[in-house]
Motif scaffolding. Structure first.
Motif, PDB file in Angstrom:
ATOM      1  N   LEU A   1       0.820  -1.207   0.000  1.00  0.00           N
ATOM      2  CA  LEU A   1       0.000   0.000   0.000  1.00  0.00           C
ATOM      3  C   LEU A   1       0.860   1.267   0.000  1.00  0.00           C
ATOM      4  CD1 LEU A   1      -2.805  -0.985   2.555  1.00  0.00           C
ATOM      5  CD2 LEU A   1      -3.048  -0.728   0.091  1.00  0.00           C
ATOM      6  N   ARG A   2       1.931   1.224   0.800  1.00  0.00           N
ATOM      7  CA  ARG A   2       2.812   2.394   0.873  1.00  0.00           C
ATOM      8  C   ARG A   2       3.448   2.695  -0.477  1.00  0.00           C
ATOM      9  NH1 ARG A   2       8.487   1.536   3.530  1.00  0.00           N
ATOM     10  NH2 ARG A   2       8.649   0.538   1.499  1.00  0.00           N
ATOM     11  N   ASP A   3       4.015   1.668  -1.094  1.00  0.00           N
ATOM     12  CA  ASP A   3       4.731   1.873  -2.344  1.00  0.00           C
ATOM     13  C   ASP A   3       3.793   2.349  -3.443  1.00  0.00           C
ATOM     14  OD1 ASP A   3       6.799   0.934  -0.802  1.00  0.00           O
ATOM     15  OD2 ASP A   3       7.147  -0.880  -1.974  1.00  0.00           O
ATOM     16  N   TYR A   4       2.587   1.781  -3.492  1.00  0.00           N
ATOM     17  CA  TYR A   4       1.603   2.222  -4.487  1.00  0.00           C
ATOM     18  C   TYR A   4       1.219   3.679  -4.230  1.00  0.00           C
ATOM     19  CZ  TYR A   4      -2.614   2.889  -7.163  1.00  0.00           C
ATOM     20  OH  TYR A   4      -3.554   3.413  -8.028  1.00  0.00           O
ATOM     21  N   ALA A   5       0.993   4.036  -2.963  1.00  0.00           N
ATOM     22  CA  ALA A   5       0.612   5.409  -2.632  1.00  0.00           C
ATOM     23  C   ALA A   5       1.698   6.399  -3.046  1.00  0.00           C
ATOM     24  CB  ALA A   5       0.312   5.531  -1.134  1.00  0.00           C
ATOM     25  N   ILE A   6       2.958   6.021  -2.850  1.00  0.00           N
ATOM     26  CA  ILE A   6       4.076   6.888  -3.231  1.00  0.00           C
ATOM     27  C   ILE A   6       4.123   7.051  -4.748  1.00  0.00           C
ATOM     28  CG2 ILE A   6       6.605   7.024  -3.369  1.00  0.00           C
ATOM     29  CD1 ILE A   6       6.660   5.677  -0.570  1.00  0.00           C
ATOM     30  N   PHE A   7       4.116   5.943  -5.469  1.00  0.00           N
ATOM     31  CA  PHE A   7       4.195   5.975  -6.930  1.00  0.00           C
ATOM     32  C   PHE A   7       3.038   6.793  -7.505  1.00  0.00           C
ATOM     33  CE2 PHE A   7       3.819   4.580 -11.259  1.00  0.00           C
ATOM     34  CZ  PHE A   7       5.085   4.206 -11.651  1.00  0.00           C
ATOM     35  N   ASN A   8       1.842   6.509  -7.041  1.00  0.00           N
ATOM     36  CA  ASN A   8       0.644   7.191  -7.520  1.00  0.00           C
ATOM     37  C   ASN A   8       0.709   8.694  -7.232  1.00  0.00           C
ATOM     38  OD1 ASN A   8      -2.202   7.019  -8.544  1.00  0.00           O
ATOM     39  ND2 ASN A   8      -2.630   7.736  -6.474  1.00  0.00           N
ATOM     40  N   LEU A   9       1.116   9.041  -6.019  1.00  0.00           N
ATOM     41  CA  LEU A   9       1.229  10.449  -5.632  1.00  0.00           C
ATOM     42  C   LEU A   9       2.208  11.186  -6.533  1.00  0.00           C
ATOM     43  CD1 LEU A   9       0.682  12.793  -3.608  1.00  0.00           C
ATOM     44  CD2 LEU A   9       2.584  11.875  -2.250  1.00  0.00           C
ATOM     45  N   MET A  10       3.359  10.585  -6.764  1.00  0.00           N
ATOM     46  CA  MET A  10       4.371  11.240  -7.586  1.00  0.00           C
ATOM     47  C   MET A  10       3.914  11.376  -9.037  1.00  0.00           C
ATOM     48  SD  MET A  10       7.815   9.557  -5.924  1.00  0.00           S
ATOM     49  CE  MET A  10       9.006  10.602  -6.789  1.00  0.00           C
ATOM     50  N   ALA A  11       3.249  10.364  -9.562  1.00  0.00           N
ATOM     51  CA  ALA A  11       2.793  10.398 -10.952  1.00  0.00           C
ATOM     52  C   ALA A  11       1.650  11.392 -11.151  1.00  0.00           C
ATOM     53  CB  ALA A  11       2.358   9.000 -11.396  1.00  0.00           C
ATOM     54  N   ARG A  12       0.872  11.635 -10.126  1.00  0.00           N
ATOM     55  CA  ARG A  12      -0.286  12.528 -10.246  1.00  0.00           C
ATOM     56  C   ARG A  12       0.001  13.973  -9.868  1.00  0.00           C
ATOM     57  NH1 ARG A  12      -5.047  10.068 -11.250  1.00  0.00           N
ATOM     58  NH2 ARG A  12      -5.117   7.812 -11.010  1.00  0.00           N
ATOM     59  N   LEU A  53      -4.471  17.305  -3.887  1.00  0.00           N
ATOM     60  CA  LEU A  53      -4.662  15.871  -3.731  1.00  0.00           C
ATOM     61  C   LEU A  53      -6.085  15.544  -4.167  1.00  0.00           C
ATOM     62  CD1 LEU A  53      -2.961  15.160  -0.286  1.00  0.00           C
ATOM     63  CD2 LEU A  53      -2.042  14.765  -2.583  1.00  0.00           C
ATOM     64  N   LEU A  54      -6.226  15.286  -5.452  1.00  0.00           N
ATOM     65  CA  LEU A  54      -7.525  14.877  -5.950  1.00  0.00           C
ATOM     66  C   LEU A  54      -7.831  13.493  -5.383  1.00  0.00           C
ATOM     67  CD1 LEU A  54      -7.257  16.178  -9.616  1.00  0.00           C
ATOM     68  CD2 LEU A  54      -8.355  17.255  -7.648  1.00  0.00           C
ATOM     69  N   PRO A  55      -9.082  13.072  -5.396  1.00  0.00           N
ATOM     70  CA  PRO A  55      -9.441  11.780  -4.793  1.00  0.00           C
ATOM     71  C   PRO A  55      -8.575  10.614  -5.265  1.00  0.00           C
ATOM     72  CG  PRO A  55     -11.427  12.984  -5.366  1.00  0.00           C
ATOM     73  CD  PRO A  55     -10.258  13.781  -5.916  1.00  0.00           C
ATOM     74  N   GLU A  56      -8.165  10.619  -6.519  1.00  0.00           N
ATOM     75  CA  GLU A  56      -7.342   9.524  -7.060  1.00  0.00           C
ATOM     76  C   GLU A  56      -5.953   9.474  -6.413  1.00  0.00           C
ATOM     77  OE1 GLU A  56     -10.304  10.962 -10.060  1.00  0.00           O
ATOM     78  OE2 GLU A  56      -8.745  11.950  -8.878  1.00  0.00           O
ATOM     79  N   ALA A  57      -5.481  10.613  -5.943  1.00  0.00           N
ATOM     80  CA  ALA A  57      -4.187  10.670  -5.251  1.00  0.00           C
ATOM     81  C   ALA A  57      -4.354  10.467  -3.750  1.00  0.00           C
ATOM     82  CB  ALA A  57      -3.497  12.002  -5.524  1.00  0.00           C
ATOM     83  N   LEU A  58      -5.449  10.958  -3.210  1.00  0.00           N
ATOM     84  CA  LEU A  58      -5.660  10.917  -1.767  1.00  0.00           C
ATOM     85  C   LEU A  58      -6.067   9.537  -1.259  1.00  0.00           C
ATOM     86  CD1 LEU A  58      -5.702  12.542   0.848  1.00  0.00           C
ATOM     87  CD2 LEU A  58      -8.063  13.189   0.323  1.00  0.00           C
ATOM     88  N   LYS A  59      -6.896   8.819  -1.998  1.00  0.00           N
ATOM     89  CA  LYS A  59      -7.405   7.531  -1.516  1.00  0.00           C
ATOM     90  C   LYS A  59      -6.288   6.522  -1.204  1.00  0.00           C
ATOM     91  CE  LYS A  59     -10.696   3.777  -2.320  1.00  0.00           C
ATOM     92  NZ  LYS A  59      -9.897   2.902  -1.496  1.00  0.00           N
ATOM     93  N   PRO A  60      -5.313   6.317  -2.094  1.00  0.00           N
ATOM     94  CA  PRO A  60      -4.239   5.380  -1.733  1.00  0.00           C
ATOM     95  C   PRO A  60      -3.447   5.803  -0.500  1.00  0.00           C
ATOM     96  CG  PRO A  60      -4.256   5.761  -4.085  1.00  0.00           C
ATOM     97  CD  PRO A  60      -5.197   6.763  -3.481  1.00  0.00           C
ATOM     98  N   ILE A  61      -3.297   7.101  -0.297  1.00  0.00           N
ATOM     99  CA  ILE A  61      -2.607   7.592   0.900  1.00  0.00           C
ATOM    100  C   ILE A  61      -3.432   7.267   2.138  1.00  0.00           C
ATOM    101  CG2 ILE A  61      -1.795   9.644   2.136  1.00  0.00           C
ATOM    102  CD1 ILE A  61      -1.224  10.871  -0.676  1.00  0.00           C
TER     103      ILE A  61
END
Length: 168
Positions: A1-12, A53-61
């Motif tokens: 979950l952490r790694d996905y949240a980081i990758f997603n956050l950086m890409a978005r 932090l749009l919902p797509e970035a915030l939810k994984p966090i």
């Protein structure tokens, strides 16, 4: 979950690895009804800039933080799970390694693709999606619009390449 949240956050959002490393839980705030993440940008001494932090970035966090359990607001947003540094902030080097491994896992194993590539991706996708120069510059937190203009020129060069007019 952490790694996905980081990758997603950086890409978005186009965050740099150092900005992710410096982030704490309390840096997620509400501004005008919108979730934002305050960041200490490159060469800055304060967390005086933010990304949306749009919902797509915030939810994984949020999913990651929920799985982490009770966290203090002053704790790192993304922390180490290693025995040596458990609970401490991930280093920018660790974040780069996490992103590099994620890229490899999806078949993108190229030495030129790095954590910083996600920043380029975010900026380019925002422009391709219709962001203005000022919007892209604000998201990228570039001091100069000239830096952001490079992305516009590269995309325009590809879209309007003279090579498309060569017929023989």
């Amino acid at each position: 979950l952490r790694d996905y949240a980081i990758f997603n956050l950086m890409a978005r959002t186009g965050l740099r690895d150092i900005e992710v490393s410096r982030a704490t839980v309390e840096d997620i705030r509400q501004e005008s009804g919108q979730a934002v993440l305050y960041v200490q940008g490159k060469g800055r001494t304060a967390k005086d800039e933010f990304v949306l932090l749009l919902p797509e970035a915030l939810k994984p966090i949020r999913d990651y933080l929920q799985a982490r359990g009770a966290v203090e607001k002053s704790e790192p947003l993304f922390c180490s799970n290693s025995d040596r540094n458990r609970g401490e902030s991930l280093t920018s080097r660790s974040i780069s390694r996490i992103v590099k491994q994620a890229l490899r896992d999806i078949g993108l194993d190229d030495e030129r693709l790095t954590a910083h590539s996600l920043r380029h991706t975010a900026i380019s996708l925002s422009i391709s999606g219709g962001a203005s120069l000022q919007q892209a510059q604000a998201m990228a937190r570039h001091n100069s619009s000239e830096t952001t203009l490079v992305y516009f020129h590269n995309l325009q060069r590809i879209e309007a390449g003279a090579e498309r007019h060569i017929n023989f």
